[in-house]
Design a protein around this motif. Structure first.
Motif, short mmCIF file in Angstrom:
data_model
loop_
_atom_site.label_atom_id
_atom_site.label_comp_id
_atom_site.label_asym_id
_atom_site.label_seq_id
_atom_site.Cartn_x
_atom_site.Cartn_y
_atom_site.Cartn_z
N GLN A 258 12.05 5.94 -15.07
CA GLN A 258 11.92 6.53 -13.74
C GLN A 258 11.23 5.59 -12.77
O GLN A 258 11.63 5.47 -11.60
N PHE A 259 10.20 4.91 -13.22
CA PHE A 259 9.42 4.06 -12.33
C PHE A 259 9.93 2.62 -12.28
O PHE A 259 9.30 1.76 -11.67
N GLY A 260 11.08 2.36 -12.90
CA GLY A 260 11.70 1.05 -12.80
C GLY A 260 10.86 -0.07 -13.36
O GLY A 260 10.92 -1.21 -12.86
N MET A 261 10.11 0.18 -14.41
CA MET A 261 9.20 -0.83 -14.94
C MET A 261 9.93 -2.04 -15.52
O MET A 261 9.35 -3.12 -15.62
N LEU A 262 11.18 -1.85 -15.91
CA LEU A 262 11.96 -2.96 -16.49
C LEU A 262 12.97 -3.53 -15.50
O LEU A 262 13.81 -4.33 -15.88
N PHE B 86 12.75 -2.48 -7.18
CA PHE B 86 12.28 -1.22 -6.63
C PHE B 86 11.84 -1.43 -5.20
O PHE B 86 11.19 -2.43 -4.89
N PRO B 87 12.15 -0.49 -4.30
CA PRO B 87 11.88 -0.72 -2.88
C PRO B 87 10.48 -0.35 -2.41
O PRO B 87 10.15 -0.60 -1.25
N ASN B 88 9.69 0.27 -3.27
CA ASN B 88 8.36 0.72 -2.84
C ASN B 88 7.45 0.86 -4.05
O ASN B 88 7.85 0.60 -5.19
N GLN B 89 6.20 1.28 -3.79
CA GLN B 89 5.21 1.35 -4.85
C GLN B 89 5.36 2.59 -5.72
O GLN B 89 4.55 2.80 -6.64
N LEU B 90 6.39 3.37 -5.48
CA LEU B 90 6.73 4.44 -6.42
C LEU B 90 7.40 3.86 -7.67
O LEU B 90 7.65 4.59 -8.64
N GLY B 91 7.69 2.58 -7.63
CA GLY B 91 8.07 1.83 -8.81
C GLY B 91 6.85 1.09 -9.32
O GLY B 91 6.06 0.57 -8.54
N PHE B 92 6.69 1.03 -10.65
CA PHE B 92 5.49 0.43 -11.24
C PHE B 92 5.82 -0.84 -12.00
O PHE B 92 6.94 -1.04 -12.47
N SER B 93 4.82 -1.68 -12.16
CA SER B 93 4.96 -2.85 -13.04
C SER B 93 4.57 -2.42 -14.46
O SER B 93 4.01 -1.35 -14.68
N MET B 94 4.82 -3.30 -15.43
CA MET B 94 4.47 -2.99 -16.81
C MET B 94 2.97 -2.87 -17.01
O MET B 94 2.50 -2.31 -18.00
N ASP B 95 2.19 -3.39 -16.04
CA ASP B 95 0.74 -3.28 -16.13
C ASP B 95 0.30 -1.82 -16.19
O ASP B 95 -0.77 -1.50 -16.70
N LYS B 96 1.13 -0.94 -15.64
CA LYS B 96 0.82 0.50 -15.67
C LYS B 96 0.62 0.96 -17.11
O LYS B 96 -0.23 1.80 -17.39
N LEU B 97 1.42 0.42 -18.04
CA LEU B 97 1.31 0.80 -19.44
C LEU B 97 0.52 -0.21 -20.27
O LEU B 97 -0.28 0.17 -21.12
N SER B 98 0.74 -1.50 -19.99
CA SER B 98 0.19 -2.53 -20.88
C SER B 98 -1.10 -3.17 -20.38
O SER B 98 -1.73 -3.92 -21.11
N GLY B 99 -1.51 -2.88 -19.13
CA GLY B 99 -2.74 -3.47 -18.61
C GLY B 99 -3.96 -3.01 -19.39
O GLY B 99 -3.97 -1.96 -20.03
#
Length: 586
Positions: free
Chosen positions: A168-172, A181-194
């Motif tokens: 959903q958050f386009g992490m990949l 992703f066009p905005n910050q409603l998309g997350f980087s993998m840091d959201k899970l792996s940070g």
């Protein structure tokens, strides 16, 4: 149609919407291209600016109150109190939290003495260690940690939740180009792996109770505010005339009543009641964990009314649709909202999804079509359906023709047809590409971040462009299994009670038929003790001892059992049926 120029100098064409029919309203946009190459829609392109997260900033709200934003969609709120600073929520990771603290200290030209950290809910709690001092106390709802571990710890649901969140958050997704992703409603993998710096609460609040606490020398009224999760609370600081909330901010778009990644049911009426409770208090400043701050009483009231009214409308009109005899899909097509509430506001979820969720929460999955009571197996249906259309090759030509229409209904129909083909011919490369083309086209035309994440992820999956840690993904189910794998570190960090309960979800009922076994588990490195019984295809975990043997293990030794390193029959021969009944990872 009309066109306009936005701040970046980009020409945008936006469709006018027919007032009489709002179905699929979030899809009715012409695509535009952003600076990072992302092909998206006008509402999606301005989310960051509208939410005031387009830049990393520390913004004064009133004297001694600061909003720290731009490091993602979650705001951190800092409140200066007589006996130290109070920090509300701590973000996604230690890396982010350290930067946020440094930014606040730079603005103040002073180091911080943090007296307390307050969690609004279980989603933004991973940077806490960066704010901790020698005497810092942490506050949260009594259920917060339980929900945190259920979603992210050793849980049978964690793999599914995390995989669907990644989709959903386009992490990949790539960082630039059409699929970015066009905005910050998309997350980087840091959201899970940070790096995570979560700290357990020292003081907890009772569920559904209004409590008054004196924190760092100031009065804080804790208000039950079960919005996206039931462990959510709001904080009222009378001395600052400040209300801090989680997800009660109508200016940022329609609240995500149903998130496509899946979550526990969000009852819209509980959200309405939470908003009404807030409005019964007198405050001038309102800062939500999401979106821009409201710095006048008038702005705050308007924003909260917009939030609560949209939730009530979706609920009431879904009930009205049910009363008129409509099923979930019929209700989704039926519900109409004033354009001022809906147009360009479906930037996170989409109304159709919310309506179906409310229908399901009230009525369950069954509508009026008796076929749905006992439908054909999915694979059997696909075979019969494709045969009825003339076979696979004929259906592939239909898909090609449908894609060539370059229309919403064309791409939607292509997705349906390719679903059936792939059910019977899962590796058909041509069909995969046709499906990818249709999914991407819809993803580029939706204002909904939820929908875009799923559409673009689907396209990348079938083009072989979705991978994690160097492993190409061939299905989303594969991703869920990868994210759900437990290891020594996850088991070590998880409470022993969660690890023991995990056993319940490893039973293979076909293997477990007719088996019975029981034992008592006593932890020799804590006071924890459990009664564990295998019976009728289930494992019951309880506290009262049973008549079986007692096994004494450490937390680490129990982890070896869950990891398949130690068999139950090695613990005691009487437990051999557990080995037969369970599917443990090798």
């Amino acid at each position: 149609m009309y066109s306009k120029i936005i701040g970046s100098g980009l020409l945008i064409t936006t469709a006018f919407f027919a007032v009489a029919d709002q179905y699929n309203m979030s899809l009715n946009y012409e695509p535009i291209t952003m600076k990072n190459g992302a092909v998206t829609t006008q509402p999606a392109s301005v989310v960051d600016k509208a939410w005031h997260v387009d830049k990393k900033t520390v913004t004064p709200i009133t004297e001694g109150v600061y909003r720290i934003a731009g490091w993602g969609i979650g705001n951190v709120i800092a409140v200066q109190a007589p006996e130290g600073w109070v920090i509300v929520d701590t973000g996604d990771s230690m890396t982010v939290a350290k930067e946020q603290r440094a930014a606040l200290e730079a603005l103040l030209n002073d180091s911080l003495d943090v007296a307390a950290v307050l969690y609004t809910h279980s989603h933004y709690v991973f940077g806490t260690q960066a704010w901790m001092g020698e005497n810092t106390k942490v506050y949260a709802h009594e259920w917060m940690e339980k929900h945190l571990h259920a979603d992210n710890g050793v849980s049978a649901l964690a793999g599914n939740f995390n995989a669907r969140a990644m989709i959903q958050f386009g992490m990949l997704h790539p960082e630039s180009g059409p699929d970015a992703f066009p905005n910050q409603l998309g997350f980087s993998m840091d959201k899970l792996s940070g790096e995570k710096g979560y700290v357990s609460p020292d003081i907890t609040f009772a569920h559904n109770e209004i409590e008054t606490h004196h924190i760092a020398g100031t009065e804080v009224i804790v208000l039950p505010s079960p919005t996206d999760v039931t462990d959510s609370v709001a904080y009222y600081f009378p001395a600052k005339s400040l209300m801090v909330t989680n997800a009660i901010n109508g200016d940022g778009g329609i609240f995500n009543l149903y998130t496509l990644r899946g979550d526990r049911y969000r009852d819209p009426i509980r959200l309405v009641e939470a908003a009404d409770l807030l409005l019964s208090y007198d405050f001038d400043f309102h800062v939500d964990i999401h979106g821009a701050a409201n710095t006048t009483r008038k702005e705050a009231v308007q924003s909260i009314h917009a939030f609560r009214d949209s939730m009530q409308l979706i609920h009431d009109q879904t009930v009205r649709a049910i009363s008129l005899g409509k099923d979930a899909q019929g209700a989704a097509e039926f519900v109409h909202m004033p354009l001022a509430i809906r147009q360009d506001k479906e930037i996170y979820g989409q109304v159709e999804s919310h309506v179906k969720q409310v229908y399901n929460g009230i009525m369950g999955w069954n509508g009026w079509d008796v076929y749905d009571i006992n439908p054909l197996r999915t694979n059997e249906f696909a075979k019969k359906y494709i045969d009825s259309l003339g076979g696979v090759e004929t259906v592939i030509e239909m898909v090609k023709s449908s894609n060539q229409k370059q229309s919403l209904d064309g791409w939607q129909w292509s997705l349906y047809l390719t679903s059936q083909i792939l059910e019977v011919d899962a590796n058909n490369a041509d069909v995969k590409q046709l499906r990818a083309d249709a999914a991407r086209a819809l993803g580029q035309r939706t204002s909904s971040a939820n929908a875009r994440g799923f559409y673009i992820s689907e396209a990348l999956l079938h083009e072989g462009k979705l991978s994690i840690e160097g492993h190409e993904l061939h299905s989303f189910q594969q991703l869920g299994q990868m994210m759900g794998v437990i290891d020594e570190q996850r088991l070590k960090k998880s409470p022993i009670a969660s690890n023991v309960e995990y056993l319940r979800y490893l039973v293979d009922t076909q293997k477990a038929q007719g088996l019975y076994a029981e034992f008592n588990l006593a932890m020799n490195d804590s006071d924890a003790a459990f009664s564990i019984v295998l019976r009728n295809g289930i494992i019951q975990v309880a506290q009262l001892p049973n008549d079986g043997v007692t096994i004494s293990l450490s937390h680490a030794q129990w982890s070896d059992v869950l990891l398949g390193k130690t068999r139950f029959s090695q613990l005691d021969p009487s437990l051999k049926d557990f080995d037969k009944a369970l599917t443990l990872q090798p």
